[in-house]
Design a protein around this motif. Sequence first.
Motif, PDB file in Angstrom:
ATOM      1  N   GLY A   1     -12.057 -19.484   7.212  1.00 52.07           N
ATOM      2  CA  GLY A   1     -13.228 -18.689   7.537  1.00 52.07           C
ATOM      3  C   GLY A   1     -13.006 -17.190   7.515  1.00 52.07           C
ATOM      4  O   GLY A   1     -13.940 -16.430   7.719  1.00 52.07           O
ATOM      5  N   ASN A   2     -11.774 -16.741   7.270  1.00 51.77           N
ATOM      6  CA  ASN A   2     -11.461 -15.317   7.162  1.00 51.77           C
ATOM      7  C   ASN A   2     -11.088 -14.997   5.718  1.00 51.77           C
ATOM      8  O   ASN A   2     -10.584 -15.840   4.997  1.00 51.77           O
ATOM      9  N   LEU A   3     -11.323 -13.753   5.323  1.00 56.35           N
ATOM     10  CA  LEU A   3     -11.031 -13.351   3.958  1.00 56.35           C
ATOM     11  C   LEU A   3      -9.646 -12.720   3.849  1.00 56.35           C
ATOM     12  O   LEU A   3      -9.230 -11.954   4.720  1.00 56.35           O
ATOM     13  N   VAL A   4      -8.968 -13.028   2.761  1.00 53.14           N
ATOM     14  CA  VAL A   4      -7.702 -12.389   2.407  1.00 53.14           C
ATOM     15  C   VAL A   4      -7.934 -11.722   1.060  1.00 53.14           C
ATOM     16  O   VAL A   4      -8.314 -12.380   0.090  1.00 53.14           O
ATOM     17  N   ILE A   5      -7.715 -10.408   1.002  1.00 53.52           N
ATOM     18  CA  ILE A   5      -8.004  -9.629  -0.194  1.00 53.52           C
ATOM     19  C   ILE A   5      -6.709  -9.051  -0.745  1.00 53.52           C
ATOM     20  O   ILE A   5      -5.930  -8.445  -0.012  1.00 53.52           O
ATOM     21  N   ASP A   6      -6.486  -9.242  -2.057  1.00 52.54           N
ATOM     22  CA  ASP A   6      -5.351  -8.653  -2.761  1.00 52.54           C
ATOM     23  C   ASP A   6      -5.881  -7.625  -3.743  1.00 52.54           C
ATOM     24  O   ASP A   6      -6.804  -7.913  -4.514  1.00 52.54           O
ATOM     25  N   LEU A   7      -5.286  -6.419  -3.722  1.00 52.77           N
ATOM     26  CA  LEU A   7      -5.686  -5.340  -4.620  1.00 52.77           C
ATOM     27  C   LEU A   7      -4.483  -4.864  -5.415  1.00 52.77           C
ATOM     28  O   LEU A   7      -3.419  -4.626  -4.836  1.00 52.77           O
ATOM     29  N   HIS A   8      -4.648  -4.691  -6.705  1.00 50.28           N
ATOM     30  CA  HIS A   8      -3.628  -4.106  -7.567  1.00 50.28           C
ATOM     31  C   HIS A   8      -4.208  -2.795  -8.091  1.00 50.28           C
ATOM     32  O   HIS A   8      -5.227  -2.803  -8.793  1.00 50.28           O
ATOM     33  N   ILE A   9      -3.570  -1.669  -7.720  1.00 52.57           N
ATOM     34  CA  ILE A   9      -4.143  -0.361  -8.037  1.00 52.57           C
ATOM     35  C   ILE A   9      -3.106   0.557  -8.679  1.00 52.57           C
ATOM     36  O   ILE A   9      -1.907   0.305  -8.639  1.00 52.57           O
ATOM     37  N   SER A  10      -3.616   1.656  -9.253  1.00 57.46           N
ATOM     38  CA  SER A  10      -2.764   2.753  -9.688  1.00 57.46           C
ATOM     39  C   SER A  10      -3.168   3.979  -8.869  1.00 57.46           C
ATOM     40  O   SER A  10      -4.333   4.137  -8.505  1.00 57.46           O
ATOM     41  N   VAL A  11      -2.185   4.823  -8.563  1.00 62.40           N
ATOM     42  CA  VAL A  11      -2.435   5.999  -7.734  1.00 62.40           C
ATOM     43  C   VAL A  11      -1.938   7.256  -8.449  1.00 62.40           C
ATOM     44  O   VAL A  11      -1.139   7.182  -9.380  1.00 62.40           O
ATOM     45  N   SER A  12      -2.392   8.403  -7.970  1.00 62.51           N
ATOM     46  CA  SER A  12      -1.965   9.680  -8.516  1.00 62.51           C
ATOM     47  C   SER A  12      -0.533   9.972  -8.119  1.00 62.51           C
ATOM     48  O   SER A  12      -0.107   9.658  -6.999  1.00 62.51           O
ATOM     49  N   TYR A  13       0.198  10.595  -9.032  1.00 63.24           N
ATOM     50  CA  TYR A  13       1.576  10.981  -8.754  1.00 63.24           C
ATOM     51  C   TYR A  13       1.592  12.100  -7.709  1.00 63.24           C
ATOM     52  O   TYR A  13       0.777  13.012  -7.748  1.00 63.24           O
ATOM     53  N   GLY A  14       2.495  12.007  -6.746  1.00 69.76           N
ATOM     54  CA  GLY A  14       2.681  13.066  -5.765  1.00 69.76           C
ATOM     55  C   GLY A  14       1.873  12.917  -4.491  1.00 69.76           C
ATOM     56  O   GLY A  14       1.943  13.783  -3.620  1.00 69.76           O
ATOM     57  N   VAL A  15       1.110  11.865  -4.349  1.00 71.13           N
ATOM     58  CA  VAL A  15       0.329  11.678  -3.123  1.00 71.13           C
ATOM     59  C   VAL A  15       1.102  10.783  -2.160  1.00 71.13           C
ATOM     60  O   VAL A  15       2.004  10.047  -2.551  1.00 71.13           O
ATOM     61  N   ASN A  16       0.729  10.838  -0.910  1.00 74.10           N
ATOM     62  CA  ASN A  16       1.369  10.037   0.125  1.00 74.10           C
ATOM     63  C   ASN A  16       0.853   8.601   0.017  1.00 74.10           C
ATOM     64  O   ASN A  16      -0.292   8.312   0.376  1.00 74.10           O
ATOM     65  N   ILE A  17       1.701   7.713  -0.460  1.00 71.45           N
ATOM     66  CA  ILE A  17       1.279   6.336  -0.730  1.00 71.45           C
ATOM     67  C   ILE A  17       0.884   5.607   0.546  1.00 71.45           C
ATOM     68  O   ILE A  17      -0.106   4.884   0.572  1.00 71.45           O
TER      69      ILE A  17
END
Length: 117
Positions: free
Chosen positions: A67-83
């Motif tokens: 009854g609860n959701l589990v979400i998986d995300l695959h992303i790309s981020v900008s270089y030099g930002v705080n991940i």
Amino acid sequence: MIKLENSNGYIEITNNYFANLVGRAAQSCFGVTGMVSSPYQNLKSAIKSRVSHENYDQGVSVKSVNGNLVIDLHISVSYGVNISAIVESIVNKVRYTVEEATDLKVSKVNVYIDALN
């Protein structure tokens, strides 16, 4: 497809709806440059994401567990930002957006950084 039962009957929410909702929320966060195809994405979805200019559902997986959701995300981020700051922002934004739109509880949001741009 997620099925819910209430006193009036059944509600069905498609995975495509969740994927677009989650993808739009994630891409609106600072530092996210795009969604990345997950390694487990099927061939049909991969071809669709290459042809379509709006690939909000690319790299998004939504599952219902007890009854609860589990979400998986695959992303790309900008270089030099705080991940870690970006990931925290994405988790909060996605959880809030999904819970407000669907009234379903999100138990976990897993964010995978697959690329730096």
